[in-house]
Enzyme design. Structure first.
Site, PDB file in Angstrom:
ATOM      1  N   GLU A 186      -4.651   6.059  11.915  1.00  0.00           N
ATOM      2  CA  GLU A 186      -4.405   7.483  11.366  1.00  0.00           C
ATOM      3  C   GLU A 186      -4.251   8.492  11.685  1.00  0.00           C
ATOM      4  OE1 GLU A 186      -4.897   7.217   7.107  1.00  0.00           O
ATOM      5  OE2 GLU A 186      -4.062   9.048   6.032  1.00  0.00           O
ATOM      6  N   HIS A 194      -4.223   8.207   4.272  1.00  0.00           N
ATOM      7  CA  HIS A 194      -4.072   6.831   3.841  1.00  0.00           C
ATOM      8  C   HIS A 194      -5.620   6.394   3.387  1.00  0.00           C
ATOM      9  CE1 HIS A 194      -2.643   3.187   2.205  1.00  0.00           C
ATOM     10  NE2 HIS A 194      -3.522   2.472   3.852  1.00  0.00           N
ATOM     11  N   HIS A 248      -9.300   0.807  -2.889  1.00  0.00           N
ATOM     12  CA  HIS A 248      -7.374   1.319  -2.296  1.00  0.00           C
ATOM     13  C   HIS A 248      -6.893   0.606  -3.880  1.00  0.00           C
ATOM     14  CE1 HIS A 248      -4.121   0.888  -0.387  1.00  0.00           C
ATOM     15  NE2 HIS A 248      -4.350   0.252   0.518  1.00  0.00           N
ATOM     16  N   CYS A 273       0.970  -0.944   0.206  1.00  0.00           N
ATOM     17  CA  CYS A 273      -0.206  -0.166   0.193  1.00  0.00           C
ATOM     18  C   CYS A 273       1.052   1.082   0.192  1.00  0.00           C
ATOM     19  CB  CYS A 273      -1.324   0.155   1.546  1.00  0.00           C
ATOM     20  SG  CYS A 273      -1.399  -1.678   2.086  1.00  0.00           S
ATOM     21  N   PHE A 329       0.649  -2.488   4.979  1.00  0.00           N
ATOM     22  CA  PHE A 329       1.044  -4.458   5.738  1.00  0.00           C
ATOM     23  C   PHE A 329       2.330  -4.427   5.948  1.00  0.00           C
ATOM     24  CE2 PHE A 329      -3.175  -5.141   6.435  1.00  0.00           C
ATOM     25  CZ  PHE A 329      -4.048  -6.418   5.331  1.00  0.00           C
ATOM     26  N   LYS A 331     -10.065   7.601  -1.096  1.00  0.00           N
ATOM     27  CA  LYS A 331      -9.844   5.839  -1.240  1.00  0.00           C
ATOM     28  C   LYS A 331     -11.868   5.720  -1.326  1.00  0.00           C
ATOM     29  CE  LYS A 331      -5.374   4.070   0.331  1.00  0.00           C
ATOM     30  NZ  LYS A 331      -4.994   5.093   0.402  1.00  0.00           N
TER      31      LYS A 331
END
Lengths: 432, 102
Positions: free
Chosen positions: A335, A324, A361, A184, A420, A356
């Site tokens: 976040e 994000h 995503h 990501c 991740f 997003k």
């Protein structure tokens, strides 16, 4: 004083629009690119929605010679098209820059084939070689079945480094070439590393960005089994709802974003059109857990602070943060903490939004497409919304620009990506 | 896979080879002639030969190990200038040779 690095062109292939203009219009209008999955039969899947690039997009029109397209995976084709659009927008001529000074850094996803036709070929060969009990796998028989059906050339589509190779071939870019696979975070990180290439003096122009096309049964199932995907199948356009109380996961998307980064002196010498400055980059790792982020958001906050420091700015200089914002319960919470930690008291008033919510995503392409969203905001004097934010989560209490886009001048913005593995990256973009 | 007997007659192979070469190299079929070299004139590269042999296998229903293609070409041309030598005619001869060998 170090030379600045300009962004002189952008190309995007996204579920809400192809090309910066169409993409920008869709962002301003708050369009969602999430639909029921049509790339394969998703009957029986827990998650049956995704954000796909429109079927009528033909990336091969950007490939020269056309023959090269047969060697490209779907994501490589997206990357080549996006790079070509960026180059065209930047007006870079064949003689403008020494090819050895043109680099490529792309974020990529997946190892091995992720295109649906290649997966189907593998699946048929496995089915042909299943043993009588159905539980054993006759490998020699698989090899014969696979060999019969598989064009050797197709194997090349599975290598993640080849998207950057194709962009280099299409653009005669003989400088440094690398591929970043931090999931990501990959797109953001690729652009940051592209910045460093120019700052270090290793290149004058860099095609930087990311591409991903993993809307296939195996990847969708994989993310679904981890519990990360939204299951709001009956309302696809409402499924991606970052920071909302009722969020239930992210929506997988595909596409590509490529920016042309250019050393200031080179851009000035050829009178290049400049969209914005790429002003700073921060990158860290949580070194904590594979899927959980540090509860104190330390790694992500540090990436934000490093980015500010790299750009020589303070939190009060920031007019917008592109989050994000995946829409998972954990990311949005962590976040929020990271932004508070990273920006201090400014966090309470600075607008933060997750595009997003509209685009989905895009994994390795996310950071690049989100950078394009920031550019659109700076050039268009508006702040994209977080759509579907209807019921605020009390624990996510920043200004997330709920509902619709807002007019506003953006002189400096941050773009966050946290992946991740705890890999965090942040970019600073400034009006030129 | 069954083999269409009509495919193995000399006269029918040429159109097949021309079509496959045109598809693999993405060139207009009119440009694929006996005198045009695949590498030098039509832009073929090494992996295109892998693709071509696979397409021939599919069309002929035969298994043609790539090493047989390489041996065939080496036997015929040795260390000569392959870029001039590999034409649609060579591909046709190779395909005929393979079907006869089966």
């Amino acid at each position: 004083m170090a030379e600045r690095v300009a962004i002189t062109g952008i190309g995007v292939v996204t579920p809400i629009g192809v090309g910066l203009d169409a993409f920008g219009h869709a962002l301003r209008a708050g369009c969602s690119g999430v639909r029921r999955i049509s790339a394969f039969d998703c009957d029986g899947f827990d998650t049956r929605i995704a954000a796909s690039v429109p079927d009528d997009f033909d990336g091969t029109t950007w490939v020269e010679p056309r023959k090269m397209a047969k060697l490209m995976s779907r994501s490589a084709l997206f990357a080549v098209a996006a790079a070509a659009m960026a180059r065209r927008a930047a007006g870079l001529g064949a003689e403008d820059v020494d090819p050895c000074r043109i680099g490529v850094v792309l974020g990529a996803g997946g190892m091995g084939p992720t295109d649906n036709d290649l997966l189907a070929t593998q699946a048929r060969a496995v089915i042909d070689s299943a043993g009588p009990s159905g539980n054993d796998w006759n490998v020699p028989r698989f090899a014969r079945a696979f060999r019969e059906r598989t064009n050797p050339v197709a194997t090349l589509r599975g290598l993640p480094n080849l998207a950057a190779a194709h962009v280099a071939i299409q653009n005669d870019a003989r400088g440094p070439n690398s591929t970043i696979t931090t999931a990501c975070t990959a797109g953001t990180q690729a652009i940051g590393e592209g910045l460093r290439l120019i700052q270090r003096g290793d290149a004058d122009v860099v095609f930087a960005g990311g591409a991903d096309a993993t809307i296939n049964p195996v990847s969708v199932l994989g993310f679904s089994l981890l519990g990360t995907l939204s299951r709001r199948n009956d309302q696809p356009e409402a499924a991606s709802r970052p920071f909302d109380l009722d969020r239930d996961g992210f929506v997988i998307g595909e596409g590509a974003g490529v920016v042309m980064l250019e050393r200031e002196s080179v851009a000035r010498a050829r009178n290049a059109p400049v969209l914005a400055e790429l002003g700073g980059y921060g990158v860290t790792c949580d070194a904590y857990r594979i899927t959980d982020e540090r509860p104190d958001a330390g790694g992500a906050a540090r990436a934000i602070r490093l980015c500010l420091h790299d750009g020589g700015v303070t939190p009060s200089d920031i007019d917008y943060v592109n989050a994000h914002g995946t829409g998972t319960r954990m990311n949005d919470l962590t976040e929020t903490r990271a932004i508070r930690e990273g920006l201090g008291s400014v966090a309470q008033s600075v607008p933060v939004s997750s595009t997003k919510s509209m685009i989905g995503h895009l994994l390795a392409a996310a950071g690049a497409v989100e950078l394009a969203a920031v550019i659109v905001a700076i050039c268009g004097n508006f702040i994209p919304a977080t759509i579907n934010l209807e019921t605020p989560d009390p624990q996510c209490d920043l200004d997330y620009v709920p509902g619709s886009a807002r007019s506003g001048r953006v002189d400096a913005a941050l773009s966050n990506s946290f992946g991740f593995g705890g890999q965090n990256a942040c970019l600073l973009i400034r009006r030129w | 896979m069954s083999v269409d007997p009509a495919l193995v007659e000399n006269g029918r192979l040429d159109p097949l080879v021309r079509r496959l070469v045109a598809e693999v190299l993405v060139v207009p079929i009119e440009q694929v002639t006996m005198s045009r070299a695949l590498i030098a004139d039509l832009g073929a590269e090494s992996i295109d030969f892998l693709d071509l042999v696979f397409q021939l296998e599919e069309a002929l229903g035969k298994r043609i190990p790539f090493t047989r293609w390489q041996s065939y070409v080496t036997e015929r041309f040795g260390a000569g200038d392959l870029s001039q030598a590999i034409t649609a005619g060579v591909v046709r001869d190779f395909a005929e040779c393979e079907t006869r060998a089966e």
